[in-house]
Scaffold this motif. Structure first.
Motif, PDB file in Angstrom:
ATOM      1  N   ALA A 110     -64.859 -49.661 -34.204  1.00  0.00           N
ATOM      2  CA  ALA A 110     -64.500 -50.902 -33.520  1.00  0.00           C
ATOM      3  C   ALA A 110     -65.695 -51.823 -33.337  1.00  0.00           C
ATOM      4  CB  ALA A 110     -63.867 -50.575 -32.169  1.00  0.00           C
ATOM      5  N   SER A 111     -66.891 -51.258 -33.168  1.00  0.00           N
ATOM      6  CA  SER A 111     -68.088 -52.064 -32.913  1.00  0.00           C
ATOM      7  C   SER A 111     -68.839 -52.438 -34.177  1.00  0.00           C
ATOM      8  CB  SER A 111     -69.027 -51.305 -31.979  1.00  0.00           C
ATOM      9  OG  SER A 111     -69.538 -50.151 -32.614  1.00  0.00           O
ATOM     10  N   SER A 112     -68.339 -52.044 -35.338  1.00  0.00           N
ATOM     11  CA  SER A 112     -69.094 -52.219 -36.578  1.00  0.00           C
ATOM     12  C   SER A 112     -68.830 -53.548 -37.289  1.00  0.00           C
ATOM     13  CB  SER A 112     -68.780 -51.078 -37.548  1.00  0.00           C
ATOM     14  OG  SER A 112     -67.430 -51.166 -38.010  1.00  0.00           O
ATOM     15  N   SER A 113     -68.010 -54.388 -36.702  1.00  0.00           N
ATOM     16  CA  SER A 113     -67.692 -55.700 -37.287  1.00  0.00           C
ATOM     17  C   SER A 113     -67.135 -55.574 -38.708  1.00  0.00           C
ATOM     18  CB  SER A 113     -68.942 -56.596 -37.292  1.00  0.00           C
ATOM     19  OG  SER A 113     -69.450 -56.753 -35.984  1.00  0.00           O
ATOM     20  N   GLY A 114     -66.330 -54.547 -38.932  1.00  0.00           N
ATOM     21  CA  GLY A 114     -65.685 -54.375 -40.219  1.00  0.00           C
ATOM     22  C   GLY A 114     -66.554 -53.753 -41.288  1.00  0.00           C
ATOM     23  N   ARG A 115     -67.759 -53.314 -40.932  1.00  0.00           N
ATOM     24  CA  ARG A 115     -68.656 -52.735 -41.935  1.00  0.00           C
ATOM     25  C   ARG A 115     -68.444 -51.242 -42.135  1.00  0.00           C
ATOM     26  NH1 ARG A 115     -74.446 -53.359 -40.572  1.00  0.00           N
ATOM     27  NH2 ARG A 115     -73.797 -53.410 -38.377  1.00  0.00           N
ATOM     28  N   LEU A 116     -67.677 -50.595 -41.268  1.00  0.00           N
ATOM     29  CA  LEU A 116     -67.502 -49.142 -41.335  1.00  0.00           C
ATOM     30  C   LEU A 116     -66.051 -48.766 -41.585  1.00  0.00           C
ATOM     31  CD1 LEU A 116     -68.391 -46.175 -40.961  1.00  0.00           C
ATOM     32  CD2 LEU A 116     -68.139 -46.505 -38.486  1.00  0.00           C
ATOM     33  N   ASP A 117     -65.844 -47.944 -42.630  1.00  0.00           N
ATOM     34  CA  ASP A 117     -64.559 -47.298 -42.873  1.00  0.00           C
ATOM     35  C   ASP A 117     -64.735 -45.812 -42.587  1.00  0.00           C
ATOM     36  OD1 ASP A 117     -62.736 -49.391 -44.308  1.00  0.00           O
ATOM     37  OD2 ASP A 117     -64.678 -49.570 -45.301  1.00  0.00           O
ATOM     38  N   LEU A 118     -63.944 -45.285 -41.661  1.00  0.00           N
ATOM     39  CA  LEU A 118     -64.031 -43.874 -41.296  1.00  0.00           C
ATOM     40  C   LEU A 118     -62.829 -43.163 -41.909  1.00  0.00           C
ATOM     41  CD1 LEU A 118     -65.691 -41.821 -39.763  1.00  0.00           C
ATOM     42  CD2 LEU A 118     -64.476 -42.453 -37.672  1.00  0.00           C
ATOM     43  N   VAL A 119     -63.114 -42.189 -42.796  1.00  0.00           N
ATOM     44  CA  VAL A 119     -62.073 -41.570 -43.614  1.00  0.00           C
ATOM     45  C   VAL A 119     -61.949 -40.086 -43.295  1.00  0.00           C
ATOM     46  CG1 VAL A 119     -61.319 -41.080 -45.959  1.00  0.00           C
ATOM     47  CG2 VAL A 119     -62.525 -43.215 -45.469  1.00  0.00           C
ATOM     48  N   HIS A 120     -60.725 -39.639 -43.055  1.00  0.00           N
ATOM     49  CA  HIS A 120     -60.460 -38.216 -42.861  1.00  0.00           C
ATOM     50  C   HIS A 120     -60.241 -37.576 -44.229  1.00  0.00           C
ATOM     51  CE1 HIS A 120     -57.639 -34.804 -41.380  1.00  0.00           C
ATOM     52  NE2 HIS A 120     -58.907 -34.413 -41.356  1.00  0.00           N
ATOM     53  N   GLY A 121     -61.154 -36.713 -44.645  1.00  0.00           N
ATOM     54  CA  GLY A 121     -61.034 -36.075 -45.947  1.00  0.00           C
ATOM     55  C   GLY A 121     -62.281 -35.287 -46.278  1.00  0.00           C
ATOM     56  N   ARG A 122     -62.364 -34.823 -47.515  1.00  0.00           N
ATOM     57  CA  ARG A 122     -63.490 -34.016 -47.969  1.00  0.00           C
ATOM     58  C   ARG A 122     -64.469 -34.873 -48.765  1.00  0.00           C
ATOM     59  NH1 ARG A 122     -62.461 -28.506 -47.625  1.00  0.00           N
ATOM     60  NH2 ARG A 122     -60.329 -27.986 -47.028  1.00  0.00           N
ATOM     61  N   PHE A 123     -65.763 -34.565 -48.622  1.00  0.00           N
ATOM     62  CA  PHE A 123     -66.731 -35.383 -49.351  1.00  0.00           C
ATOM     63  C   PHE A 123     -66.694 -35.128 -50.847  1.00  0.00           C
ATOM     64  CE2 PHE A 123     -69.718 -32.032 -47.499  1.00  0.00           C
ATOM     65  CZ  PHE A 123     -69.871 -31.298 -48.661  1.00  0.00           C
ATOM     66  N   ALA A 124     -66.130 -34.012 -51.275  1.00  0.00           N
ATOM     67  CA  ALA A 124     -65.963 -33.776 -52.708  1.00  0.00           C
ATOM     68  C   ALA A 124     -65.024 -34.813 -53.329  1.00  0.00           C
ATOM     69  CB  ALA A 124     -65.433 -32.373 -52.963  1.00  0.00           C
ATOM     70  N   ASP A 125     -64.184 -35.439 -52.498  1.00  0.00           N
ATOM     71  CA  ASP A 125     -63.237 -36.452 -52.961  1.00  0.00           C
ATOM     72  C   ASP A 125     -63.760 -37.864 -52.714  1.00  0.00           C
ATOM     73  OD1 ASP A 125     -61.380 -34.428 -53.660  1.00  0.00           O
ATOM     74  OD2 ASP A 125     -60.651 -34.339 -51.589  1.00  0.00           O
TER      75      ASP A 125
ATOM     76  N   GLU B  82     -65.075 -40.132 -54.502  1.00  0.00           N
ATOM     77  CA  GLU B  82     -64.680 -41.176 -55.450  1.00  0.00           C
ATOM     78  C   GLU B  82     -63.339 -41.784 -55.066  1.00  0.00           C
ATOM     79  OE1 GLU B  82     -65.960 -40.368 -59.874  1.00  0.00           O
ATOM     80  OE2 GLU B  82     -65.373 -38.489 -58.898  1.00  0.00           O
ATOM     81  N   ALA B  83     -62.380 -40.931 -54.751  1.00  0.00           N
ATOM     82  CA  ALA B  83     -61.057 -41.419 -54.357  1.00  0.00           C
ATOM     83  C   ALA B  83     -61.137 -42.205 -53.054  1.00  0.00           C
ATOM     84  CB  ALA B  83     -60.091 -40.242 -54.211  1.00  0.00           C
ATOM     85  N   HIS B  84     -61.940 -41.728 -52.112  1.00  0.00           N
ATOM     86  CA  HIS B  84     -62.081 -42.439 -50.843  1.00  0.00           C
ATOM     87  C   HIS B  84     -62.716 -43.808 -51.053  1.00  0.00           C
ATOM     88  CE1 HIS B  84     -60.765 -38.803 -49.037  1.00  0.00           C
ATOM     89  NE2 HIS B  84     -61.916 -38.157 -49.097  1.00  0.00           N
ATOM     90  N   ALA B  85     -63.744 -43.876 -51.912  1.00  0.00           N
ATOM     91  CA  ALA B  85     -64.396 -45.154 -52.192  1.00  0.00           C
ATOM     92  C   ALA B  85     -63.422 -46.124 -52.850  1.00  0.00           C
ATOM     93  CB  ALA B  85     -65.623 -44.945 -53.076  1.00  0.00           C
TER      94      ALA B  85
END
Length: 345
Positions: free
Chosen positions: A74-89, A91-94
């Motif tokens: 909320a405080s990141s002014s739209g610069r942060l996307d917080l994703v629930h998932g695995r870091f091995a994935d 590419e898909a998250h990006a």
């Protein structure tokens, strides 16, 4: 009230390890797009945002970490996307976040301090709690492993992933115990291990340390995930992009070291009768081959940092290569019968 984006590491329960060194490895950050593959308490993400990153995708498989990061989003002014998932994935998250490539990736491998300190997560032998250890809170738990895995397979898991010399004895003791009643709590497993190795002595690590480490890594498939993440990072980083990885034990560090060394080689060593053998163009340039360890000051401030090591490298323009996890030394281990049957269903 302190802006969460500008808060320092001292404001957090979890102190990010080698924070200054990680920020240095990722430079320049002004306007950069960065993936923090292990969000945790948000220490790295917060510092990366404060250093001027234009976009951060932070990933965590623990739903608790995602929920706790809502204020930072909320405080990141739209610069942060917080994703629930695995870091091995990653590419898909990006891709889902609209990015085809990124300028930096940081991974802090292993269990977080928050998870260790929560008895109900079952990660630590220091607290009695359910024998769980699942970072994602999904799939087979540590209790499933110790109660269902064949004794020989259990011994192999403890030996390979915990580097425990008396793994066979511990596995046999677990099997004897579960024949009477299932092991359901961390205290149950600790008591079995102590029946084999004895209780903790002053100045020595707890006898359950290696076994708990092994079962946690097995439950979460941490080494497989690391290998897959390294391959994904190679594909996702733009030319000049920077990869920074903090590991905490030899199994992880060997995989990271082997990957970066192999990906940065310009030739394969031949014999005195033959010239060096040409290899594919290097995809990374290593900047410090020995890795970076925390200072004495940091270890004194945060004892959990004592085994940490940072390795980092810069992406070259060479195309990404195929990767076999076995080539990185990722061990091939047995699966739980219930996990295999679930996939078939």
């Amino acid at each position: 009230m302190t802006d969460p984006v500008l808060a320092t590491a001292s404001d957090e329960r979890h102190v990010p390890v080698l924070l200054d060194e990680v920020l240095g490895a990722l430079q320049p950050l002004d306007g950069a797009s960065v993936i923090d593959g292990t969000f945790g308490a948000g220490g790295y993400t917060r510092a990366i945002l404060a250093a001027g990153a234009g976009r951060v995708i932070a990933i965590d498989q623990d739903p608790t970490a995602i929920a706790n990061g809502a204020d930072l989003v909320a405080s990141s002014s739209g610069r942060l996307d917080l994703v629930h998932g695995r870091f091995a994935d990653m590419e898909a998250h990006a891709e889902q976040c609209g990015l085809a490539s990124v300028d930096g990736i940081v991974l802090d491998i292993g269990v977080s301090s928050m998870q260790l300190d929560q008895a109900d997560r079952g990660f630590s032998f220091r607290f009695d709690g359910p024998l769980d250890m699942r970072m994602s809170r999904e799939g087979p738990s540590a209790a499933d492993v110790v109660n269902q895995l064949d004794g020989r397979d259990l011994a192999r898991v403890i030996s390979v992933l915990g580097e425990e010399r008396r793994a066979g004895q511990i596995a046999r003791a677990i099997v004897r115990r579960r024949d009477n009643a299932p092991l359901e709590r961390t205290a149950d497993l600790v008591s079995v291990i102590e029946s084999v190795l004895g209780q903790k002595r002053f100045g020595e690590s707890h006898p359950a340390t290696r076994t708990f480490q092994a079962i946690r890594i097995y439950v979460n498939r941490e080494l497989d995930e690391l290998g897959l993440a390294l391959a994904a990072a190679e594909r996702l980083l733009a030319e000049g992009g920077r990869l920074a990885i903090v590991s905490f034990h030899s199994l992880e560090d060997r995989i990271v070291k082997r990957f970066l060394q192999e990906r940065s080689r310009t030739s394969a060593q031949g014999s005195r009768h033959m010239a060096d053998v040409a290899v594919a163009p290097p995809t990374f340039e290593m900047r410090k081959r020995s890795g970076i360890e925390p200072s004495e000051v940091e270890v004194a401030r945060n004892p959990r940092a004592r085994s940490a090591r940072l390795r980092f490298a810069v992406r070259t323009p060479a195309p990404a290569r195929a990767l076999d996890l076995a080539d990185l030394g990722v061990p091939q281990l047995p699966e739980l019968p219930m996990a295999a049957s679930a996939r078939k269903a």
